[in-house]
Design a protein around this motif. Structure first.
Motif, PDB file in Angstrom:
ATOM      1  N   ALA A 128       0.951  -1.073  -0.045  1.00  0.00           N
ATOM      2  CA  ALA A 128       0.371   0.059   0.210  1.00  0.00           C
ATOM      3  C   ALA A 128       0.881   1.209  -0.026  1.00  0.00           C
ATOM      4  O   ALA A 128       0.798   2.039  -1.243  1.00  0.00           O
ATOM      5  N   THR A 129       1.928   1.681   0.384  1.00  0.00           N
ATOM      6  CA  THR A 129       3.034   2.281   0.948  1.00  0.00           C
ATOM      7  C   THR A 129       3.475   2.834  -0.315  1.00  0.00           C
ATOM      8  O   THR A 129       3.521   4.052  -0.807  1.00  0.00           O
ATOM      9  N   ASN A 130       4.220   1.935  -0.986  1.00  0.00           N
ATOM     10  CA  ASN A 130       4.622   1.930  -2.021  1.00  0.00           C
ATOM     11  C   ASN A 130       4.078   2.289  -3.015  1.00  0.00           C
ATOM     12  O   ASN A 130       4.620   2.877  -4.181  1.00  0.00           O
ATOM     13  N   SER A 131       2.877   2.043  -3.106  1.00  0.00           N
ATOM     14  CA  SER A 131       1.497   1.420  -4.346  1.00  0.00           C
ATOM     15  C   SER A 131       1.429   3.372  -4.135  1.00  0.00           C
ATOM     16  O   SER A 131       0.692   3.524  -5.103  1.00  0.00           O
ATOM     17  N   LEU A 132       0.980   4.251  -2.854  1.00  0.00           N
ATOM     18  CA  LEU A 132       0.312   5.580  -3.214  1.00  0.00           C
ATOM     19  C   LEU A 132       0.655   6.227  -3.906  1.00  0.00           C
ATOM     20  O   LEU A 132      -0.424   6.939  -4.407  1.00  0.00           O
ATOM     21  N   GLN A 133       1.549   6.821  -4.221  1.00  0.00           N
ATOM     22  CA  GLN A 133       2.023   7.882  -5.531  1.00  0.00           C
ATOM     23  C   GLN A 133       1.422   7.184  -6.579  1.00  0.00           C
ATOM     24  O   GLN A 133       0.897   8.233  -7.231  1.00  0.00           O
ATOM     25  N   GLY A 175      -8.762  -9.539   7.167  1.00  0.00           N
ATOM     26  CA  GLY A 175      -9.386  -8.303   7.446  1.00  0.00           C
ATOM     27  C   GLY A 175     -10.542  -7.587   5.992  1.00  0.00           C
ATOM     28  O   GLY A 175     -10.556  -8.239   5.227  1.00  0.00           O
ATOM     29  N   LEU A 176     -11.136  -7.439   6.423  1.00  0.00           N
ATOM     30  CA  LEU A 176     -12.179  -7.011   5.775  1.00  0.00           C
ATOM     31  C   LEU A 176     -11.542  -5.519   5.063  1.00  0.00           C
ATOM     32  O   LEU A 176     -11.442  -3.866   4.987  1.00  0.00           O
ATOM     33  N   TYR A 177     -11.185  -5.586   3.581  1.00  0.00           N
ATOM     34  CA  TYR A 177     -10.468  -4.127   3.083  1.00  0.00           C
ATOM     35  C   TYR A 177      -9.661  -3.749   4.030  1.00  0.00           C
ATOM     36  O   TYR A 177     -10.039  -2.297   3.919  1.00  0.00           O
ATOM     37  N   PRO A 178      -8.326  -4.010   4.774  1.00  0.00           N
ATOM     38  CA  PRO A 178      -7.936  -3.660   5.458  1.00  0.00           C
ATOM     39  C   PRO A 178      -6.924  -2.825   4.863  1.00  0.00           C
ATOM     40  O   PRO A 178      -6.296  -1.710   5.968  1.00  0.00           O
ATOM     41  N   PHE A 179      -6.602  -1.930   3.525  1.00  0.00           N
ATOM     42  CA  PHE A 179      -6.054  -0.665   3.259  1.00  0.00           C
ATOM     43  C   PHE A 179      -6.849   0.250   2.541  1.00  0.00           C
ATOM     44  O   PHE A 179      -6.035   0.884   2.093  1.00  0.00           O
ATOM     45  N   LEU A 180      -7.682   0.022   2.058  1.00  0.00           N
ATOM     46  CA  LEU A 180      -9.165   1.129   1.824  1.00  0.00           C
ATOM     47  C   LEU A 180      -8.903   2.083   2.456  1.00  0.00           C
ATOM     48  O   LEU A 180      -8.737   3.556   1.760  1.00  0.00           O
ATOM     49  N   HIS A 181      -8.467   2.451   3.946  1.00  0.00           N
ATOM     50  CA  HIS A 181      -8.305   3.912   4.728  1.00  0.00           C
ATOM     51  C   HIS A 181      -6.277   4.130   3.562  1.00  0.00           C
ATOM     52  O   HIS A 181      -6.312   5.756   3.810  1.00  0.00           O
ATOM     53  N   LEU A 182      -5.830   3.748   2.736  1.00  0.00           N
ATOM     54  CA  LEU A 182      -4.391   4.467   2.227  1.00  0.00           C
ATOM     55  C   LEU A 182      -5.071   4.185   0.870  1.00  0.00           C
ATOM     56  O   LEU A 182      -4.402   5.549   0.133  1.00  0.00           O
ATOM     57  N   THR A 183      -5.448   3.736   0.369  1.00  0.00           N
ATOM     58  CA  THR A 183      -5.589   3.314  -1.080  1.00  0.00           C
ATOM     59  C   THR A 183      -6.796   4.218  -1.648  1.00  0.00           C
ATOM     60  O   THR A 183      -6.076   5.334  -2.761  1.00  0.00           O
ATOM     61  N   LEU A 184      -8.073   4.336  -0.563  1.00  0.00           N
ATOM     62  CA  LEU A 184      -9.218   5.643  -1.825  1.00  0.00           C
ATOM     63  C   LEU A 184      -8.634   7.367  -1.402  1.00  0.00           C
ATOM     64  O   LEU A 184      -9.261   7.523  -1.535  1.00  0.00           O
ATOM     65  N   PRO A 185      -8.551   7.841  -0.406  1.00  0.00           N
ATOM     66  CA  PRO A 185      -7.860   8.723   0.123  1.00  0.00           C
ATOM     67  C   PRO A 185      -7.041   9.048  -1.168  1.00  0.00           C
ATOM     68  O   PRO A 185      -6.829  10.564  -1.649  1.00  0.00           O
ATOM     69  N   ALA A 186      -6.065   7.957  -1.410  1.00  0.00           N
ATOM     70  CA  ALA A 186      -4.869   7.970  -2.598  1.00  0.00           C
ATOM     71  C   ALA A 186      -5.890   8.739  -4.145  1.00  0.00           C
ATOM     72  O   ALA A 186      -5.343   9.625  -4.639  1.00  0.00           O
ATOM     73  N   ILE A 187      -6.573   7.506  -4.479  1.00  0.00           N
ATOM     74  CA  ILE A 187      -7.798   8.169  -5.663  1.00  0.00           C
ATOM     75  C   ILE A 187      -8.597   9.345  -5.931  1.00  0.00           C
ATOM     76  O   ILE A 187      -8.641  10.516  -6.281  1.00  0.00           O
ATOM     77  N   GLN A 188      -9.075   9.609  -4.162  1.00  0.00           N
ATOM     78  CA  GLN A 188      -9.892  11.068  -4.209  1.00  0.00           C
ATOM     79  C   GLN A 188      -8.737  11.890  -4.499  1.00  0.00           C
ATOM     80  O   GLN A 188      -8.929  13.239  -4.752  1.00  0.00           O
ATOM     81  N   ALA A 189      -7.495  11.934  -3.633  1.00  0.00           N
ATOM     82  CA  ALA A 189      -7.125  13.275  -4.470  1.00  0.00           C
ATOM     83  C   ALA A 189      -5.940  13.002  -5.592  1.00  0.00           C
ATOM     84  O   ALA A 189      -6.015  14.658  -5.969  1.00  0.00           O
ATOM     85  N   GLY A 190      -5.583  12.002  -5.836  1.00  0.00           N
ATOM     86  CA  GLY A 190      -6.167  11.879  -7.393  1.00  0.00           C
ATOM     87  C   GLY A 190      -6.548  12.940  -8.307  1.00  0.00           C
ATOM     88  O   GLY A 190      -6.502  13.763  -9.090  1.00  0.00           O
TER      89      GLY A 190
END
Length: 228
Positions: free
Chosen positions: A59-64, A101-116
């Motif tokens: 997740a961290t490596n993919s955010l950008q 878990g239930l989509y455990p990384f959405l708190h990282l990936t979806l805000p990155a999409i939103q910001a884009g």
């Protein structure tokens, strides 16, 4: 400012059916509204990036990259209002890809999409259909063990895969990550029982009932109403 309504499932809530409906009926929309094709190269790339997130390091490596791809996708939109649909933007189907878990990384990936999209000057909202949780869990279990006969024991299955016993954690995480005004939840059962799965979202998107009545409501596949 352009607007995008991003339908993100979740998985096992009729997303594939809704996407087929979008493809079948795109010609009925007014010029101000567009159903975005899931096969678009930028959109396809964004889905592959989110599906490839299997742990926190991913997740961290993919955010950008996710942010940049969402930005380019936002810049490519041509209509004032666009409906985009992919449950894979949440990540892999729960319990698969060794994800706990239930989509455990959405708190990282979806805000990155939103910001884009924000950087591309596209206002976004994220739309989710919420299915009665035990029925949804049963469907996920059947998907995981589709080639094997396994008895469905809800609490045992949930504990083994780090899943909650209700949607509360998911909805709260969505609100916290994206903001309450940026998330829309609707009942899966209400649409499924009516035989028009997706209708509530289409109305929210701005499609009038007169157009909905002329849509080709294709035969559902693996779309079931709530169990009695």
């Amino acid at each position: 400012m352009k607007k995008a309504l991003i339908h993100i499932g979740p998985h096992k809530t009729g997303s594939t059916y809704i996407q087929k409906m979008m493809q079948t009926n795109a010609h009925l929309l007014a010029p101000s509204h567009q159903f975005f094709p899931k096969s678009d190269p930028l959109f396809d790339a964004l889905q592959r990036f989110t599906l490839g997130v299997h742990n926190s390091e991913d997740a961290t490596n993919s955010l950008q990259t996710i942010h940049q791809t969402a930005y380019e996708l936002g810049r490519s939109l041509t209509a004032p209002n666009t409906l985009i649909s992919s449950e894979d933007l949440l990540g892999p189907v729960p319990t698969l890809a060794k994800i706990y878990g239930l989509y455990p990384f959405l708190h990282l990936t979806l805000p990155a999409i939103q910001a884009g999209f924000d950087d591309a000057e596209v206002e976004t909202q994220f739309f989710c259909y919420i299915r009665e949780y035990q029925d949804w869990l049963r469907s996920v279990h059947a998907h995981k063990f589709r080639d094997k006969k396994r008895t469905f024991a809800p609490r045992k299955f949930s504990r083994a895969n780090g899943l909650p016993f209700a949607w509360d954690t998911f909805t709260e995480t969505m609100y916290t990550a994206l903001g309450k005004d940026a998330v829309v939840f609707r009942s899966y059962e209400t649409d499924a029982v009516s035989g028009r799965l997706g209708a509530d979202m289409f109305r929210y998107f701005g499609i009038p009932d007169a157009v909905l009545d002329h849509m080709d409501w294709i035969e559902p596949v693996n779309v079931s109403p709530r169990r009695s």
